[in-house]
Design a protein around this motif. Structure first.
Motif, PDB file in Angstrom:
ATOM      1  N   ILE A  54     -54.580 -47.465  77.549  1.00  0.00           N
ATOM      2  CA  ILE A  54     -54.257 -46.945  78.879  1.00  0.00           C
ATOM      3  C   ILE A  54     -54.322 -48.074  79.906  1.00  0.00           C
ATOM      4  N   GLU A  55     -53.750 -47.794  81.058  1.00  0.00           N
ATOM      5  CA  GLU A  55     -53.741 -48.777  82.130  1.00  0.00           C
ATOM      6  C   GLU A  55     -54.957 -48.553  83.024  1.00  0.00           C
ATOM      7  N   ALA A  56     -55.565 -49.644  83.463  1.00  0.00           N
ATOM      8  CA  ALA A  56     -56.720 -49.542  84.361  1.00  0.00           C
ATOM      9  C   ALA A  56     -56.420 -50.276  85.658  1.00  0.00           C
ATOM     10  N   PRO A  57     -55.900 -49.566  86.656  1.00  0.00           N
ATOM     11  CA  PRO A  57     -55.567 -50.225  87.924  1.00  0.00           C
ATOM     12  C   PRO A  57     -56.820 -50.736  88.630  1.00  0.00           C
ATOM     13  N   PHE A  58     -56.683 -51.827  89.344  1.00  0.00           N
ATOM     14  CA  PHE A  58     -57.804 -52.362  90.107  1.00  0.00           C
ATOM     15  C   PHE A  58     -57.744 -51.918  91.560  1.00  0.00           C
ATOM     16  N   GLY A  70     -58.505 -41.131  87.584  1.00  0.00           N
ATOM     17  CA  GLY A  70     -59.582 -41.289  86.598  1.00  0.00           C
ATOM     18  C   GLY A  70     -59.775 -40.027  85.779  1.00  0.00           C
ATOM     19  N   GLN A  73     -56.891 -39.675  83.372  1.00  0.00           N
ATOM     20  CA  GLN A  73     -57.067 -40.585  82.239  1.00  0.00           C
ATOM     21  C   GLN A  73     -58.211 -40.100  81.358  1.00  0.00           C
ATOM     22  N   GLY A  74     -59.257 -39.587  81.995  1.00  0.00           N
ATOM     23  CA  GLY A  74     -60.431 -39.111  81.251  1.00  0.00           C
ATOM     24  C   GLY A  74     -60.083 -38.021  80.255  1.00  0.00           C
ATOM     25  N   VAL A  87     -60.102 -46.390  72.067  1.00  0.00           N
ATOM     26  CA  VAL A  87     -59.359 -46.483  73.322  1.00  0.00           C
ATOM     27  C   VAL A  87     -59.455 -47.900  73.890  1.00  0.00           C
ATOM     28  N   GLU A  89     -57.995 -50.635  77.166  1.00  0.00           N
ATOM     29  CA  GLU A  89     -57.392 -50.595  78.497  1.00  0.00           C
ATOM     30  C   GLU A  89     -56.910 -51.962  78.951  1.00  0.00           C
TER      31      GLU A  89
ATOM     32  N   ALA B  30     -65.705 -47.388  77.024  1.00  0.00           N
ATOM     33  CA  ALA B  30     -65.150 -46.455  76.034  1.00  0.00           C
ATOM     34  C   ALA B  30     -66.279 -45.713  75.308  1.00  0.00           C
ATOM     35  N   VAL B  63     -62.676 -48.342  94.784  1.00  0.00           N
ATOM     36  CA  VAL B  63     -61.720 -47.641  93.929  1.00  0.00           C
ATOM     37  C   VAL B  63     -62.087 -47.759  92.448  1.00  0.00           C
ATOM     38  N   GLN B  64     -62.653 -48.898  92.052  1.00  0.00           N
ATOM     39  CA  GLN B  64     -63.032 -49.085  90.643  1.00  0.00           C
ATOM     40  C   GLN B  64     -64.121 -48.108  90.222  1.00  0.00           C
ATOM     41  N   MET B  66     -64.722 -45.272  91.573  1.00  0.00           N
ATOM     42  CA  MET B  66     -64.154 -43.920  91.573  1.00  0.00           C
ATOM     43  C   MET B  66     -63.311 -43.679  90.329  1.00  0.00           C
ATOM     44  N   LEU B  67     -62.604 -44.716  89.863  1.00  0.00           N
ATOM     45  CA  LEU B  67     -61.820 -44.578  88.638  1.00  0.00           C
ATOM     46  C   LEU B  67     -62.763 -44.287  87.460  1.00  0.00           C
ATOM     47  N   GLY B  70     -64.167 -40.822  87.835  1.00  0.00           N
ATOM     48  CA  GLY B  70     -63.111 -39.865  87.491  1.00  0.00           C
ATOM     49  C   GLY B  70     -62.935 -39.745  85.985  1.00  0.00           C
ATOM     50  N   ARG B  71     -62.959 -40.862  85.292  1.00  0.00           N
ATOM     51  CA  ARG B  71     -62.817 -40.831  83.823  1.00  0.00           C
ATOM     52  C   ARG B  71     -63.991 -40.090  83.188  1.00  0.00           C
ATOM     53  N   ALA B  72     -65.201 -40.379  83.689  1.00  0.00           N
ATOM     54  CA  ALA B  72     -66.398 -39.714  83.165  1.00  0.00           C
ATOM     55  C   ALA B  72     -66.293 -38.205  83.378  1.00  0.00           C
ATOM     56  N   GLY B  74     -63.506 -36.616  83.816  1.00  0.00           N
ATOM     57  CA  GLY B  74     -62.355 -36.176  83.030  1.00  0.00           C
ATOM     58  C   GLY B  74     -62.729 -35.818  81.600  1.00  0.00           C
ATOM     59  N   VAL B  75     -63.539 -36.647  80.962  1.00  0.00           N
ATOM     60  CA  VAL B  75     -63.911 -36.332  79.573  1.00  0.00           C
ATOM     61  C   VAL B  75     -64.812 -35.092  79.518  1.00  0.00           C
TER      62      VAL B  75
END
Lengths: 167, 167
Positions: A54-58, A70, A73-74, A87, A89, B30, B63-64, B66-67, B70-72, B74-75
């Motif tokens: 997956i892509e991880a934007p900064f 997020g 993607q999660g 997975v 990134e 991951a 933002v990092q 938060m990403l 968000g992933r955490a 999300g799962v």
């Protein structure tokens, strides 16, 4: 949310599937996440991939959009984890560089290079699809450094043959 | 990452489980996500909850982070979605207000009020656990507006009895 699925047989790469999960008509974030989870899960069941990238934007527009990204993607990552698929990134810059040799390449340049690399006839309507495919190809190149180098020079050869793609 | 699980029987609320998913010793994002997915999934299997509520922050360090958050989430959301459990979200302010009557309450104030509401003896070592429980209680109050009102007045009564918690 775009995705691309590639298959590797020896040194041959083939495009198995390419598309987007359309969410604009799905109301509410919870339902959007449910759609992403179910679609990702069904793609995993169908194609049985060995790895997910997956892509991880900064950078993002704001913290709220990054939280949403997020989460999206999660749930996709969780679909992979539920089948014990590892997975990986990559940053958007890394993806673009890996495909085109230029970290600042446009979506259109990435799409055109992918079309050449994978010889698909019809360009998808949404460039999110080729963006997704680009991450898969980036991961493949990362795993096979020799081939990535070929891709770099490939981009220059490609530009010579397709000067309108430049810039 | 904290969680709290409550059970409702008629008008009686009981605390079923309270804890944190420890991730500081888990290396790599991951693997952290894998841990969150597996732990959330096993809690869902064990307690068979009807609904899941999570916190949706409006602000983050960057933002990092938060990403990653968000992933955490999300799962964890995907673990619920995989069992068709509906997901709800509340802002941190809403959660604090719902528990203590004050949107700007401290973690300690929220924890102390939860201890009174749910009569648990030992305060957990990590306040992330009571933060998780607070979201569950907020969701319960949201579903039962009459009870939420009682909680607001409960906070004032609590302050009278525990003046050291004020401020």
């Amino acid at each position: 949310m775009g995705y691309g699925i590639i298959g590797i047989t020896g040194k041959k790469i083939s495009l198995l599937s390419l598309g987007v999960i359309k969410l604009n008509k799905v109301e509410g974030q919870a339902l959007k996440l449910k759609n992403i989870f179910e679609k990702t899960f069904s793609l995993i069941e169908q194609y049985q991939p060995d790895e997910l990238a997956i892509e991880a934007p900064f950078y993002g527009k704001n913290v709220q959009s990054m939280l949403k990204l997020g989460r999206a993607q999660g749930v996709a990552i969780a679909a992979a984890l539920s089948r014990s698929i590892p997975v990986f990134e990559y940053s958007p810059k890394k993806v673009k560089q890996s495909i085109t040799g230029k970290g600042g390449a446009s979506k259109e340049q990435v799409a055109a290079m992918l079309q050449t690399l994978l010889s698909f006839k019809d360009m998808p309507k949404h460039l999110d699809a080729t963006d997704g495919l680009a991450v898969a190809m980036c991961h493949y190149f990362q795993r096979n450094p020799g081939i990535e180098k070929k891709s770099y020079s490939g981009w220059n050869a490609f530009l010579t043959e397709n000067p309108e793609r430049k810039g």
